[in-house]
Design a protein around this motif. Structure first.
Motif, mmCIF file in Angstrom:
data_model
loop_
_atom_site.group_PDB
_atom_site.id
_atom_site.type_symbol
_atom_site.label_atom_id
_atom_site.label_comp_id
_atom_site.label_asym_id
_atom_site.label_seq_id
_atom_site.Cartn_x
_atom_site.Cartn_y
_atom_site.Cartn_z
ATOM 1 N N UNK A 1 -25.040 33.454 67.763
ATOM 2 C CA UNK A 1 -25.501 34.590 68.490
ATOM 3 C C UNK A 1 -26.682 34.647 69.114
ATOM 4 N N UNK A 2 -26.945 35.049 70.303
ATOM 5 C CA UNK A 2 -28.287 35.076 70.619
ATOM 6 C C UNK A 2 -29.344 36.253 69.980
ATOM 7 N N UNK A 3 -30.611 35.836 69.647
ATOM 8 C CA UNK A 3 -31.402 36.766 69.019
ATOM 9 C C UNK A 3 -31.866 37.919 69.988
ATOM 10 N N UNK A 4 -32.131 37.530 71.289
ATOM 11 C CA UNK A 4 -32.555 38.508 72.141
ATOM 12 C C UNK A 4 -31.544 38.725 73.400
ATOM 13 N N UNK B 1 -17.729 32.321 70.098
ATOM 14 C CA UNK B 1 -18.171 31.165 70.728
ATOM 15 C C UNK B 1 -17.347 29.954 70.263
ATOM 16 N N UNK B 2 -16.302 29.344 71.333
ATOM 17 C CA UNK B 2 -15.661 28.251 70.904
ATOM 18 C C UNK B 2 -16.613 26.968 70.645
ATOM 19 N N UNK C 1 -26.924 28.002 80.117
ATOM 20 C CA UNK C 1 -26.019 28.498 81.114
ATOM 21 C C UNK C 1 -25.011 29.489 80.328
ATOM 22 N N UNK C 2 -25.189 29.195 78.900
ATOM 23 C CA UNK C 2 -24.353 30.195 78.011
ATOM 24 C C UNK C 2 -25.042 31.363 77.627
ATOM 25 N N UNK C 3 -26.209 31.656 78.313
ATOM 26 C CA UNK C 3 -26.900 33.047 78.199
ATOM 27 C C UNK C 3 -26.537 34.167 79.061
ATOM 28 N N UNK C 4 -25.546 34.052 80.080
ATOM 29 C CA UNK C 4 -25.148 35.166 80.784
ATOM 30 C C UNK C 4 -23.725 35.487 79.938
ATOM 31 N N UNK D 1 -19.724 34.434 76.198
ATOM 32 C CA UNK D 1 -20.595 33.614 77.674
ATOM 33 C C UNK D 1 -19.622 33.632 78.573
ATOM 34 N N UNK D 2 -20.133 33.999 79.891
ATOM 35 C CA UNK D 2 -19.013 34.051 81.141
ATOM 36 C C UNK D 2 -18.767 32.456 81.197
ATOM 37 N N UNK D 3 -19.556 31.419 80.906
ATOM 38 C CA UNK D 3 -19.383 30.346 81.426
ATOM 39 C C UNK D 3 -18.140 29.747 80.435
#
Length: 381
Positions: free
Chosen positions: A26-29, A20-21, A109-112, A148-150
């Protein structure tokens, strides 16, 4: 230690390096998503803090992200209608509310997420070739990672800008090619000020915090015999060197790593275009815009006299947007100049030409519409 993102897939635990720039944790779930995932479900999960690791068609993931963006941008307007009776926030309140909303929007939006294999290869249907774009930003990738895709789309967009370049009228239309993570000179008014201000006598100039190297190139094209361009960021240093070489100025512009000023050196002209807003960046990529507590501005003004030759000038290029937002006053700026033992010889002003200055729907429109960018000509007392 590298951060790791973990998830369960096909009944088995999986993990990969997290990249992640923006500096996001990192997401937990994490759940698996594919072409059957609806935009409403994806947006709901993202708002709840659950990331979606995409396993479907890449172009469908892009469409899903666009649908999530539409939902994210619709939410503040609904909230605004519910609060019509609330008093209008001050400019500084509006700024902080806007920043909070933008940060929340970015988190959602960073969750994808997209998994990228070693060598920056995406093993999804209709996935683009991102090897060069990712290598330019990250260097080689010897192991898989998740991002993230974004953010990945930001890398791809930055790669296209780097290939295309930004035309600079002050350079006769020649282009500056911004690298990923280096502020692009798309707002050309500050470049025009440096191109038009009267040069003091002398054959040497410093460009402090050079970024893409655009101001150093303008000074060299104006006839300054030697320009020393400094920066601390490795991406900016590589970008500036690339641009001055492209422009045929490598023999006249020295790009050096330094904390503001070249150690122990003085020049008849010292130029600095620091970040304009004294606020905390929410990610490393925002350091070109946000200067916590005005550290770079204070450092430049406080040390300028020690690096000016007798009779020399320091050029401070600064927007007054911070003043209109209530983050700094004009008196604050003038006090910093006076406390540094500097005098103001002249000030050249220009109104911004970027689209947001005329966008009445921008939450900061009042401040942006009043903004003026100035070149302050300073001398030692």
């Amino acid at each position: 230690m590298n951060a790791v993102v973990e998830w369960t897939e096909d009944g088995a635990p999986r993990s990969a390096r997290w990249r992640s720039e923006s500096g996001a944790a990192p997401p937990r779930r994490v759940v698996i998503a594919d072409d059957a995932t609806t935009a409403d479900d994806a947006y709901r999960l993202a708002c709840e803090g659950t990331a979606l690791l995409w396993r479907g068609d890449f172009q469908n993931a892009r469409q899903l992200l666009q649908a999530m963006i539409r939902r994210a941008d619709r939410t503040p307007r609904r909230a605004g209608r519910r609060r019509r009776s609330a008093p209008e926030p001050s400019q500084v309140q509006a700024f902080h509310l806007h920043r909070q909303a933008q940060a929340q929007r970015a988190r959602t939006l960073g969750m994808l997420l997209i998994q990228v294999d070693a060598g920056h290869v995406i093993a999804l249907r209709r996935a683009p070739d991102v090897v060069q774009a990712c290598t330019e930003a990250h260097g080689p990738a010897g192991e898989p990672y998740v991002t993230s895709l974004r953010e990945l789309q930001g890398l791809i967009g930055a790669h296209e800008w780097r290939k295309k370049g930004v035309p600079i009228p002050a350079l006769g239309g020649d282009r500056i090619h911004p690298h990923y993570g280096v502020f692009s000179p798309v707002r050309g008014e500050y470049v025009d000020l440096v191109a038009e201000a009267p040069l003091p006598p002398g054959d040497l100039a410093f460009d402090i915090g050079t970024g893409t190297g655009v101001l150093a190139a303008v000074l060299a094209r104006r006839g300054v015999g030697r320009v020393v361009a400094t920066d601390q960021d490795s991406r900016a240093l590589a970008c500036a060197r690339d641009n001055v070489t492209r422009l045929g100025l490598a023999d006249r512009v020295d790009v050096v790593e330094a904390d503001l000023f070249p150690p122990g050196r003085r020049a008849p002209l010292v130029v600095c275009n620091p970040p304009w807003l004294p606020a905390r960046p929410s990610s490393p990529l925002e350091y070109a815009v946000y200067d916590p507590d005005g550290r770079m501005l204070r450092g430049f003004l406080g040390r300028l006299s020690d690096h000016l030759e007798p009779g020399g000038e320091g050029w401070l290029i600064l927007s007054d947007l911070a003043e209109h937002l209530g983050l700094r006053t004009r008196d604050d700026l003038l006090a910093l100049i006076a406390d540094a033992g500097l005098d103001v010889v002249d000030r050249l002003d220009v109104k911004p030409r970027h689209p947001r200055a005329a966008d009445a729907n921008d939450p900061l429109h009042e401040a942006r519409a009043a903004e003026v960018t100035s070149l302050w000509r300073l001398t030692g007392t």
